[in-house]
Design an enzyme around this catalytic site. Structure first.
Site, PDB file in Angstrom:
ATOM      1  N   TYR A   1      -2.996  16.002   2.082  1.00 32.10           N
ATOM      2  CA  TYR A   1      -2.884  17.336   2.688  1.00 32.10           C
ATOM      3  C   TYR A   1      -4.265  17.894   3.032  1.00 32.10           C
ATOM      4  CZ  TYR A   1      -1.911  22.342   3.125  1.00 32.10           C
ATOM      5  OH  TYR A   1      -1.828  23.631   3.573  1.00 32.10           O
TER       6      TYR A   1
ATOM      7  N   SER B   1      -6.174  25.301   6.369  1.00 27.02           N
ATOM      8  CA  SER B   1      -6.130  25.640   4.939  1.00 27.02           C
ATOM      9  C   SER B   1      -7.538  25.690   4.375  1.00 27.02           C
ATOM     10  CB  SER B   1      -5.321  24.582   4.184  1.00 27.02           C
ATOM     11  OG  SER B   1      -5.410  24.775   2.783  1.00 27.02           O
TER      12      SER B   1
END
Length: 273
Positions: A177, A163
């Site tokens: 995350y 990401s």
């Protein structure tokens, strides 16, 4: 050199975790559309079965549901056994580690439980599955000789879905995350150095905004802002992430190892003043 030979993934055996929905579904669709056999795994068995039926019907490749709760070590071990014993696979050309979970909450009340949960699935189980499926990946790599025209082999490939939140400080309060994805990016580099001599490439796609269930809240409240703030003026499309995976899994990407490829339209470059 012919493009269709460089990017050919026909008849490759592929496993996509989280492959029934979101970015995983986009990747699964791309491989099936180009003639691969794709195993789709996630804890949602019904979604896996539905995706497998729909993608196989579209063809020309094949999709097979192989559901598993990948947060569980025992389930990862069962998946690896079933791939070999029930399905008779002796080699795996491509492993796409896409399954993931996110959690957002303000700093003051971010729950402790969402550290272990997020780190386990997004980071630890990537290592677990790559380790368990290593023999099948090695078997695929050992059968591939360099192509006479291109000079490139078609190595076994691990593609980890990271990401851009691992590359920048994210707008959302997703502490575990973004930390897990940053760990995943570096784990990919470590594995690339260790597995490259075995004929297995390991790379990361740092994905930006795509319209998925995980990003549903952001898409509902911030989609226009995300589009306007992106140098390309849009969010990601299915072909963007599928194309990047196919590149890494084909002869065209056979000398790319340990890379982090940003699939985000360049939004990670934009400063927020």
């Amino acid at each position: 050199m012919k493009v269709n030979k460089l990017f050919d993934v026909k008849d490759k055996v592929v496993l996509v975790t989280g492959g029934a929905k979101g970015i995983g579904r986009m990747i699964s669709q791309g491989f099936v559309a180009n003639g691969a056999k794709v195993y789709i795994s996630s804890r949602d068995a019904a979604a896996c079965e539905a995706a497998a039926r729909e993608l196989t019907a579209a063809g020309p490749g094949q999709a097979i549901a192989l559901p598993a709760d990948l947060a569980s070590l025992a389930e990862c071990e069962r998946l690896a056994r079933e791939l070999q014993q029930r399905h008779g696979e002796t080699k795996l050309h491509v492993l796409v580690n896409n399954s993931g979970v996110a959690w957002g909450a303000p700093f003051e009340n971010f729950p402790d439980a969402q550290w272990g949960r997020v780190l386990t699935l997004n980071l630890q189980r990537v290592f677990t599955l790559t380790q368990l499926l290593g023999p099948l990946l090695e078997a695929a790599a050992s059968n591939e000789a360099p192509d006479a025209e291109t000079g490139c082999p078609s190595p076994a490939s691990v593609v980890n879905i990271g990401s851009i939140d691992a590359l920048r400080v994210p707008l959302l309060d997703n502490y575990s995350y973004s930390a897990a994805k940053a760990g995943l990016h570096h784990l990919s580099r470590v594995l690339a150095a260790k597995l490259g001599p075995r004929g297995i490439t390991v790379n990361t796609l740092a994905c930006g905004p795509f319209d998925t269930k995980m990003t549903a809240f952001a898409m509902k409240t911030m989609k226009k802002d995300m589009e306007e703030g992106n140098p390309m003026g849009r969010i990601g499309a299915p072909g963007d992430v599928a194309g990047a995976c196919i590149f890494l899994a084909s002869r065209a990407g056979s000398f790319v190892n340990g890379a982090t490829i940003n699939v985000d339209g360049g939004v990670h470059l934009m400063a927020r003043m």
